[in-house]
Design a protein around this motif. Structure first.
Motif, PDB file in Angstrom:
ATOM      1  N   TYR A  54      -9.962  -8.244   3.851  1.00 10.97           N
ATOM      2  CA  TYR A  54      -8.716  -8.127   2.959  1.00 10.97           C
ATOM      3  C   TYR A  54      -7.485  -8.296   3.634  1.00 10.97           C
ATOM      4  CZ  TYR A  54     -12.059  -5.604   0.067  1.00 10.97           C
ATOM      5  OH  TYR A  54     -12.957  -5.438  -0.759  1.00 10.97           O
ATOM      6  N   ASP A  68      -3.026 -11.359   0.038  1.00 11.43           N
ATOM      7  CA  ASP A  68      -1.767 -10.376   0.253  1.00 11.43           C
ATOM      8  C   ASP A  68      -1.164  -9.876  -1.067  1.00 11.43           C
ATOM      9  OD1 ASP A  68      -2.319  -9.744   2.792  1.00 11.43           O
ATOM     10  OD2 ASP A  68      -0.373 -10.875   3.391  1.00 11.43           O
ATOM     11  N   SER A  69      -1.099 -10.882  -1.832  1.00 13.40           N
ATOM     12  CA  SER A  69      -0.264 -10.740  -3.074  1.00 13.40           C
ATOM     13  C   SER A  69      -1.672 -10.842  -4.264  1.00 13.40           C
ATOM     14  CB  SER A  69       0.688 -11.859  -3.426  1.00 13.40           C
ATOM     15  OG  SER A  69       0.242 -13.059  -3.380  1.00 13.40           O
ATOM     16  N   LEU A 108      -5.265  -8.820  -6.205  1.00 16.77           N
ATOM     17  CA  LEU A 108      -6.081  -7.797  -6.012  1.00 16.77           C
ATOM     18  C   LEU A 108      -7.373  -8.234  -5.551  1.00 16.77           C
ATOM     19  CD1 LEU A 108      -5.663  -6.130  -9.559  1.00 16.77           C
ATOM     20  CD2 LEU A 108      -4.605  -5.229  -7.497  1.00 16.77           C
ATOM     21  N   ASP A 119      -9.064  -2.979  -4.022  1.00 17.01           N
ATOM     22  CA  ASP A 119      -8.286  -2.509  -4.949  1.00 17.01           C
ATOM     23  C   ASP A 119      -8.878  -1.897  -6.025  1.00 17.01           C
ATOM     24  OD1 ASP A 119      -6.162  -3.190  -3.552  1.00 17.01           O
ATOM     25  OD2 ASP A 119      -6.132  -5.044  -4.269  1.00 17.01           O
ATOM     26  N   ASN A 128      -8.070   4.041  -5.133  1.00 16.14           N
ATOM     27  CA  ASN A 128      -7.698   3.108  -6.166  1.00 16.14           C
ATOM     28  C   ASN A 128      -8.357   3.178  -7.760  1.00 16.14           C
ATOM     29  OD1 ASN A 128      -5.963   2.504  -3.774  1.00 16.14           O
ATOM     30  ND2 ASN A 128      -7.369   0.933  -3.168  1.00 16.14           N
ATOM     31  N   TYR A 184      -1.262  -0.593 -10.751  1.00 16.57           N
ATOM     32  CA  TYR A 184      -1.782  -0.365  -9.425  1.00 16.57           C
ATOM     33  C   TYR A 184      -1.354  -1.728  -8.712  1.00 16.57           C
ATOM     34  CZ  TYR A 184      -4.327  -0.644  -5.026  1.00 16.57           C
ATOM     35  OH  TYR A 184      -4.362  -0.814  -3.920  1.00 16.57           O
ATOM     36  N   TYR A 185      -1.410  -2.784  -9.437  1.00 15.19           N
ATOM     37  CA  TYR A 185      -1.012  -4.359  -9.031  1.00 15.19           C
ATOM     38  C   TYR A 185       0.196  -4.146  -8.596  1.00 15.19           C
ATOM     39  CZ  TYR A 185       0.141  -8.948  -8.458  1.00 15.19           C
ATOM     40  OH  TYR A 185       0.689 -10.325  -8.027  1.00 15.19           O
ATOM     41  N   HIS A 235       2.261  -1.697  -7.783  1.00 18.90           N
ATOM     42  CA  HIS A 235       2.587  -0.873  -6.900  1.00 18.90           C
ATOM     43  C   HIS A 235       2.407  -1.605  -5.469  1.00 18.90           C
ATOM     44  CE1 HIS A 235       2.683   2.848  -4.435  1.00 18.90           C
ATOM     45  NE2 HIS A 235       1.288   2.712  -4.195  1.00 18.90           N
ATOM     46  N   LYS A 236       1.232  -2.313  -5.537  1.00 18.45           N
ATOM     47  CA  LYS A 236       0.863  -2.922  -4.369  1.00 18.45           C
ATOM     48  C   LYS A 236       1.754  -3.940  -3.817  1.00 18.45           C
ATOM     49  CE  LYS A 236      -2.930  -5.988  -2.470  1.00 18.45           C
ATOM     50  NZ  LYS A 236      -4.308  -6.453  -2.615  1.00 18.45           N
ATOM     51  N   MET A 246       4.580  -2.186  -2.304  1.00 18.52           N
ATOM     52  CA  MET A 246       4.310  -1.588  -1.042  1.00 18.52           C
ATOM     53  C   MET A 246       4.203  -2.771  -0.056  1.00 18.52           C
ATOM     54  SD  MET A 246       4.115   1.528  -0.847  1.00 18.52           S
ATOM     55  CE  MET A 246       3.225   1.963   0.538  1.00 18.52           C
ATOM     56  N   SER A 247       3.815  -3.973  -0.325  1.00 17.04           N
ATOM     57  CA  SER A 247       3.773  -5.079   0.607  1.00 17.04           C
ATOM     58  C   SER A 247       5.060  -5.438   0.764  1.00 17.04           C
ATOM     59  CB  SER A 247       2.990  -6.143  -0.191  1.00 17.04           C
ATOM     60  OG  SER A 247       2.924  -7.406   0.627  1.00 17.04           O
TER      61      SER A 247
END
Length: 316
Positions: free
Chosen positions: A150, A156-157, A159, A241, A260, A304-305, A307-308, A311-312
């Motif tokens: 991962y 990185d961008s 899921l 994820d 997750n 969730y996506y 949010h990820k 955070m990134s």
């Protein structure tokens, strides 16, 4: 304490730990971890010494070794589950008593599928009841994996969707329609969201010869088939994820540690309510998601996506 089956796989051993928590609750006693049989006796996948770093329950629970050093003499009560529980309830002073049984001993005949079904039925909600005890131990995890799929910049961008497949599933579901149904729903859940699908398992393309066509035709070819050792496979299931379980107790172990999005397959024993956590998605025997409604689950995946991504950006 519930005896850990010596040659059992990791998922079964983990279930037996939860049975031990349940037994301690029923007998109003302290749970004792037999770390030797959990971590140091070889099982279906060889040595599990690495699992002590992965899930160090000896950091949060009293171990058999510690108990032996504190109390040189203990009265051992070893018998069938119902007998042990009944004796504990009748014994007003349980100090110095060590209760031991096996998970399957609630059956008169452990080989009888109907009897085993009754055993599991008595354990409804057990994964949910003790999820926080497991989460507490997992906070002390010191495991270091050899390959982190991962961390590649390409993902990185996106899921990471981990789909676990086991050889028994081809017997359990016996046709590729089930897997196609699951894939179509995964496509629906990730609509307009960039995603990559990691299909984990032993010899996946050999055991499931149709799965490459499913990936190409239904999942736009965004698939990988990683060949990892047991510990790295568990890591990637836990830290994906989105996790889709198989009928394997190994996958349910990963689901219990996942923070997750989890979608559970129908359990191989056909008994719902034992392994699943309350916030998990659930499929039926045909691979259709029925809880929560698939549109609601899609909203959860989408949330969730985003949010990820935030955070990134924050960490970047």
């Amino acid at each position: 304490m519930v005896k850990v089956t010596g040659t059992a796989g990791l998922g079964h051993r983990f279930s037996e730990i939860l049975f031990g928590f349940h037994l301690s609750q029923q007998t109003n006693s302290t749970f004792v971890l037999d770390e030797e049989s959990l971590y140091y006796s070889a099982g279906a996948h060889g040595s599990y010494e690495w699992f002590r770093d992965f899930l160090p329950l000896d950091k949060t629970e009293i171990t058999l070794r510690e108990l032996s050093s504190w109390h040189s003499q203990q009265r051992l009560v070893d018998g069938r589950w119902d007998s042990v529980v009944g004796l504990a309830k009748r014994n007003s002073s349980g100090c110095g008593v060590y209760y031991v049984t096996t998970a399957g001993s609630c059956c008169n005949n452990e080989a009888d599928p109907g009897c085993a079904h009754g055993c599991w039925g008595a354990l409804f909600g057990i994964y949910e009841d003790f999820r926080w005890k497991i989460a507490e131990a997992f906070e002390f995890s010191a495991f270091r994996l050899s390959t982190d799929l991962y961390r590649h910049p390409h993902f990185d961008s996106m899921l990471s969707i981990a789909w676990h497949l086991r050889s028994g599933d081809i017997v359990l579901n016996n046709n590729q329609t089930y897997f196609e149904t699951v894939a179509r729903q995964l496509l629906f859940l990730t609509k307009y969201i960039p995603a990559h699908f990691f299909l984990h398992g032993q010899n996946v393309r050999k055991i499931f010869p149709f799965v490459e066509d499913i990936c190409e035709n239904l999942l736009s070819g965004n698939c990988s088939f990683p060949e990892l050792n047991t510990q790295d496979s568990l890591f990637h299931l836990v830290y994906s994820d989105v996790l889709i379980t198989s009928g394997s107790s190994f996958a349910y172990l990963a689901a219990a540690l996942q923070k997750n999005v989890v979608i559970n397959s129908f359990p191989k024993g056909g008994i719902l309510g034992v392994f699943e956590l309350g916030d998990h998605g659930q499929m039926d025997r045909e691979g259709n998601i029925f809880h929560p409604p698939v549109t609601q689950l899609r909203d959860r995946v989408k949330t969730y996506y985003f949010h990820k991504l935030k955070m990134s950006e924050h960490l970047g």
